[in-house]
Design an enzyme around this catalytic site. Structure first.
Site, short mmCIF file in Angstrom:
data_model
loop_
_atom_site.label_atom_id
_atom_site.label_comp_id
_atom_site.label_asym_id
_atom_site.label_seq_id
_atom_site.Cartn_x
_atom_site.Cartn_y
_atom_site.Cartn_z
N HIS A 40 -12.01 13.37 -55.39
CA HIS A 40 -10.68 13.82 -55.18
C HIS A 40 -10.08 12.99 -54.96
O HIS A 40 -8.76 13.36 -54.82
CB HIS A 40 -10.64 14.99 -55.12
CG HIS A 40 -11.08 16.31 -55.26
ND1 HIS A 40 -11.21 16.96 -55.56
CD2 HIS A 40 -13.19 16.34 -54.80
CE1 HIS A 40 -12.23 18.23 -55.87
NE2 HIS A 40 -12.56 17.80 -55.80
N ASN A 99 -11.74 24.40 -56.41
CA ASN A 99 -11.17 23.60 -57.92
C ASN A 99 -10.35 24.60 -58.38
O ASN A 99 -10.55 25.60 -58.56
CB ASN A 99 -12.71 23.27 -58.54
CG ASN A 99 -12.79 22.08 -57.17
OD1 ASN A 99 -12.40 21.46 -57.10
ND2 ASN A 99 -14.67 21.61 -57.66
N HIS A 126 -11.35 21.01 -45.10
CA HIS A 126 -12.81 20.87 -44.56
C HIS A 126 -12.96 23.08 -44.65
O HIS A 126 -12.05 23.98 -43.56
CB HIS A 126 -12.67 20.84 -43.19
CG HIS A 126 -14.38 20.81 -42.66
ND1 HIS A 126 -14.84 21.52 -43.33
CD2 HIS A 126 -14.94 20.37 -41.35
CE1 HIS A 126 -16.62 21.16 -42.12
NE2 HIS A 126 -15.95 20.69 -41.86
N TYR A 152 -17.66 17.57 -45.32
CA TYR A 152 -15.88 17.31 -44.60
C TYR A 152 -15.42 16.50 -43.64
O TYR A 152 -14.33 15.81 -43.15
CB TYR A 152 -15.18 18.23 -45.62
CG TYR A 152 -15.47 18.70 -46.55
CD1 TYR A 152 -16.52 18.78 -47.82
CD2 TYR A 152 -14.22 18.37 -47.22
CE1 TYR A 152 -16.34 18.99 -47.98
CE2 TYR A 152 -14.39 18.81 -49.14
CZ TYR A 152 -15.26 19.74 -49.57
OH TYR A 152 -15.59 19.37 -50.76
FE1 HDE Z 1 -15.61 18.55 -52.06
N1 HDE Z 1 -15.82 16.75 -50.77
N2 HDE Z 1 -17.65 18.55 -51.99
N3 HDE Z 1 -15.89 20.30 -53.84
N4 HDE Z 1 -13.63 18.38 -52.34
C1 HDE Z 1 -14.31 16.12 -50.57
O1 HDE Z 1 -13.33 15.39 -48.85
C2 HDE Z 1 -18.15 17.15 -51.48
C3 HDE Z 1 -17.31 20.83 -53.84
C4 HDE Z 1 -12.82 20.06 -53.27
O2 HDE Z 1 -7.36 17.48 -51.59
C5 HDE Z 1 -13.97 15.27 -49.79
O3 HDE Z 1 -11.96 14.82 -47.42
C6 HDE Z 1 -19.94 17.77 -51.31
C7 HDE Z 1 -16.76 21.60 -54.37
C8 HDE Z 1 -11.44 19.62 -52.78
O4 HDE Z 1 -7.98 16.45 -49.35
C9 HDE Z 1 -16.02 15.28 -49.39
C10 HDE Z 1 -19.85 19.25 -52.20
C11 HDE Z 1 -15.99 21.91 -54.57
C12 HDE Z 1 -11.10 17.96 -51.97
C13 HDE Z 1 -16.60 16.38 -50.11
C14 HDE Z 1 -18.50 18.89 -52.80
C15 HDE Z 1 -14.71 20.83 -54.04
C16 HDE Z 1 -12.92 17.64 -52.36
C17 HDE Z 1 -13.59 13.98 -50.32
C18 HDE Z 1 -21.16 19.48 -52.50
C19 HDE Z 1 -14.97 23.09 -54.92
C20 HDE Z 1 -10.35 17.35 -51.77
C21 HDE Z 1 -12.86 13.66 -49.17
C22 HDE Z 1 -21.78 19.90 -51.70
C23 HDE Z 1 -15.10 25.06 -54.59
C24 HDE Z 1 -9.80 17.93 -50.81
C25 HDE Z 1 -12.60 14.62 -48.82
C26 HDE Z 1 -8.45 17.07 -50.74
C27 HDE Z 1 -12.97 16.44 -51.50
C28 HDE Z 1 -17.53 16.58 -50.25
C29 HDE Z 1 -18.25 20.16 -53.77
C30 HDE Z 1 -13.74 21.07 -53.45
C31 HDE Z 1 -16.55 13.47 -49.56
C32 HDE Z 1 -20.77 17.28 -50.02
C33 HDE Z 1 -18.10 23.09 -55.07
C34 HDE Z 1 -10.25 20.19 -53.56
O5 HDE Z 1 -16.02 15.77 -48.20
#
Ligand code: HDE
Length: 680
Positions: free
Chosen positions: A76, A149, A340, A363
């Protein structure tokens, strides 16, 4: 030396007015507040001599610049955001005690960041990918983040697989290609060997992964959460955002061209809409399942690769979010915002979805490295609007100047404050779910059906949507070099539909599966975009016009504007164009600076003069729009041109006299795309 073209005082004033900078009319200083007498030349020993170490101003300026970048988000990274507000329709006290969900007269400020997932920070925006849709509600009880998402399910079922998924989809490490694209071997190798991805892959290969606009896509919380009311009763919930303009997409060829013509297409669209006062709106929807009904479905509600069909569990619309203010500074706000899923308020709680549970760790961890320490909550964009007090101290970038000697709990020197408060006074208490079981590393049997909902999705698509899915698979797998991976994917998706798998196999030279599809027993119309809300407002029309346009044109343009449509004039140069009656129109784009892919429709007015080059340019616009199934209108000379090119008399192509023309053209624009057009 006097400047050849000095800036005149009036335009300087206009610039000051236009850019609302805090530094307006201020003296330039160092970060220590020292006023500077010179900012263009470093300190030297003699005009042609070496630069001096003593130049603290040069060193401060350059050091700050050298450290301007922070690590981009692992996923992202490419995002754009806006401020807004959320208003509730009716109290949700039946389900939750969250204060911002009680009173319809309360407006809760929000900050929303949209993003692509795979590409790095500078990548193009119209790539095939899921879109992040992260909302921060600044409530009086603290910040609540709904980090979702635009696709309601996810690739994997357990957070421990997230690093593998992301390693597979990101550019391949040996040559760092391809950027922001899943069309490569490692991604598809991951898919074929982790078949829980089947459902999400169907969505990623569908039109959902190439939205027309961030204003025209749905959002989903994905996981099952809990809402808990004041009596402590809990319900399972899934969150939805429904765009008021409907859910619309680009076509793939167009999306790829836009990536080059305007890599900022989505942020520009969002930014301009907000600047124009066309505020993007999304309704918040909830699906509710009673705790007692947890096991009543043919899927496990804790499995994030499953959605809750809207026809079985209706989406109740409970409020509306309006994005009405652009950011002032992308770095300070969009880049430094820290979302988060664990930022919750009383009345909102988690389920045991193993993907969600893992996110609750990831997060904070990611913000520590990205924002350089544990004080990211003090950055203005992350600060709650309510006060916060605790015994946490110090660390990188600490802003708060905590007073007094006491920074521990329990204490007597500060009357044991700050102190926890009971639930009745707003203290957060986790929902007391009863859990028991063995410590195991395994997947529940109830998570093992990977294909039923992927098939439901396929069965719910219109014929056009199915064609797009087949083309997307054929494109992506066509870029895969490994024959084995290609074949594995074809074999895997034969479990979804043999029609799909056979056509993809044919396109990529793989062995098609045998067999036929079972008769369709269930579909979910809500999954198709075909029946979505269709409105003309905010649609952009390229009006291709040269001098000597007829006197009817300004009237047609006004009628379009009255419907909220945005006509923009395209011509050979940026000189105003003149009508036969002497009226003038300002030209916004030339053939060089624009392209039909940047518009929702094309209107060819043409030119009475025999300008062959102009005619060709106009027809290039019309032809391209035609192939992308967009509405096309023509009056004046344009009618003859379209006829001669054989582009008339197809669905969505409107040529004719003014009064009927305008209404029919507006109708064609409202329909968005004309799929029943024969395009070779
Ligand atoms: Fe994320 N995800 N994600 N994700 N995600 C991040 O956090 C993570 C997942 C989503 O505009 C990171 O600040 C893991 C699902 C959005 O700043 C990180 C898993 C969904 C955004 C991270 C998921 C999301 C992130 C990277 C599996 C939809 C952007 C930077 C367990 C429900 C937020 C950050 C923004 C961002 C980890 C799966 C949505 C690395 C470990 C499912 C919208 O922390």
């Amino acid at each position: 030396m006097t400047k050849k073209h000095p800036v005149n005082e009036k335009s300087k004033q206009e610039q000051l007015e236009q850019f609302k900078t805090d530094d307006r009319n201020q003296a330039l200083t160092t970060n220590q507040g020292l006023k500077l007498s010179e900012d263009e030349f470093s300190l030297k020993a003699g005009e042609r001599g070496p630069t001096l170490m003593e130049d603290f101003h040069f060193r401060e300026k350059m050091t700050h610049f050298d450290h301007e970048r922070i690590p981009e988000r692992i996923v992202h990274a490419r995002g754009f955001a806006a401020h807004g507000e959320f208003e509730l329709y009716d109290s949700l006290s039946e389900y939750t005690k969250a204060k911002f969900l009680q009173n319809p007269s309360v407006k809760t400020p929000v900050f929303v960041r949209f993003s692509t997932v795979a590409g790095s920070k500078g990548s193009a925006e119209t790539v095939r990918d899921a879109r992040g849709f992260a909302t921060k509600f600044y409530t009086e009880e603290g910040n609540y983040d709904l980090v979702g998402n635009n696709i309601p399910v996810f690739f994997i079922q357990d957070a421990i697989k997230f690093p593998d998924l992301i390693h597979a989809v990101k550019p391949e490490p040996h040559n760092e290609m391809p950027q922001a694209a899943s069309a490569h071997d490692t991604f598809w190798d991951f898919v074929a060997n982790n078949q829980e991805s089947a459902h999400m892959v169907m969505w990623s290969m569908s039109d959902r992964a190439i939205p027309r606009s961030l204003r025209m896509m749905e959002g989903f919380g994905v996981h099952t959460f809990r809402l808990v009311n004041a009596e402590g009763k809990a319900h399972f919930v899934k969150f939805h955002w429904k765009p008021v303009l409907g859910t619309h997409s680009l076509v793939w060829d167009e999306a790829q061209t836009i990536s080059g013509k305007d890599p900022d297409f989505h942020r520009r669209d969002l930014w301009e809409s907000i600047e124009n006062g066309d505020y993007p709106e999304y309704e918040l929807g909830i699906q509710i399942i009673d705790e007692e009904d947890e096991f009543k479905f043919d899927f496990d509600i804790l499995d994030p690769t499953k959605l809750w069909p809207e026809e079985d569990i209706p989406v109740k619309l409970v409020g509306k979010m309006t994005l009405n203010r652009n950011v002032d500074n992308v770095f300070a706000e969009t880049e430094q915002v820290a979302f988060h899923p664990g930022h919750v308020v009383p009345g909102i709680d988690f389920s045991n979805d193993p993907l969600l549970q893992g996110r609750l760790f990831s997060y904070t961890d990611t913000q520590l490295i990205r924002l350089g320490g544990p004080n990211f909550h003090e950055l203005p964009i992350n600060r709650p609007v309510c006060p916060f007090h605790n015994n946490q101290r110090d660390g990188y970038g600490r802003q708060t100047i905590n007073k007094g000697p006491v920074s521990y709990h329990r204490n007597s020197l500060a009357a044991n404050t700050p102190a926890p408060v009971p639930e009745s006074e707003g203290g957060y208490a986790h929902y007391q779910e009863k859990v028991e079981g063995r410590k195991v590393r395994s997947r529940s049997e109830s998570f093992k059906d990977h294909f039923s909902q992927a098939t439901l999705f396929w069965n719910s698509m219109s014929d056009t949507e199915k064609e797009h899915i087949i083309s997307a698979f054929s494109f992506e797998l066509g870029k895969v070099k490994s024959k084995s991976v290609q074949q594995q994917v074809v074999d895997m998706f034969a479990n979804v539909s043999t029609v799909l798998a056979k056509q993809v196999a044919q396109a990529i030279g793989a062995t098609p599966p045998s067999g036929t599809d079972a008769p369709v027993t269930k579909s979910s119309p809500a999954l198709s975009q075909e029946q979505t809300i269709k409105k003309p407002n905010t649609r952009k029309v390229a009006v291709i016009v040269a001098n000597d346009f007829s006197s009817d044109l300004p009237q047609v343009l006004n009628s379009l504007k009255q419907q909220g449509i945005q006509p923009e004039i395209v011509s050979t140069t940026l000189q105003n164009v003149k009508g036969t009656d002497g009226s003038e129109l300002e030209v916004q784009h030339t053939f060089l600076t624009s392209d039909s892919v940047l518009f929702d429709a094309v209107y060819v007015v043409g030119s009475a003069s025999n300008d062959e080059k102009f005619r060709k340019e106009a027809l290039t616009f019309a032809q391209e729009a035609f192939e992308h199934f967009k509405p096309i209108g023509a009056t004046d000379e344009g009618v003859k041109w379209l006829k001669a090119a054989g582009l008339d008399s197809s669905p969505g192509v409107v040529t004719g006299e003014t009064t009927r023309f305008t209404d029919e053209f507006i109708e064609a624009i409202s329909a968005h795309r004309h799929w029943n057009r024969h395009v070779i």
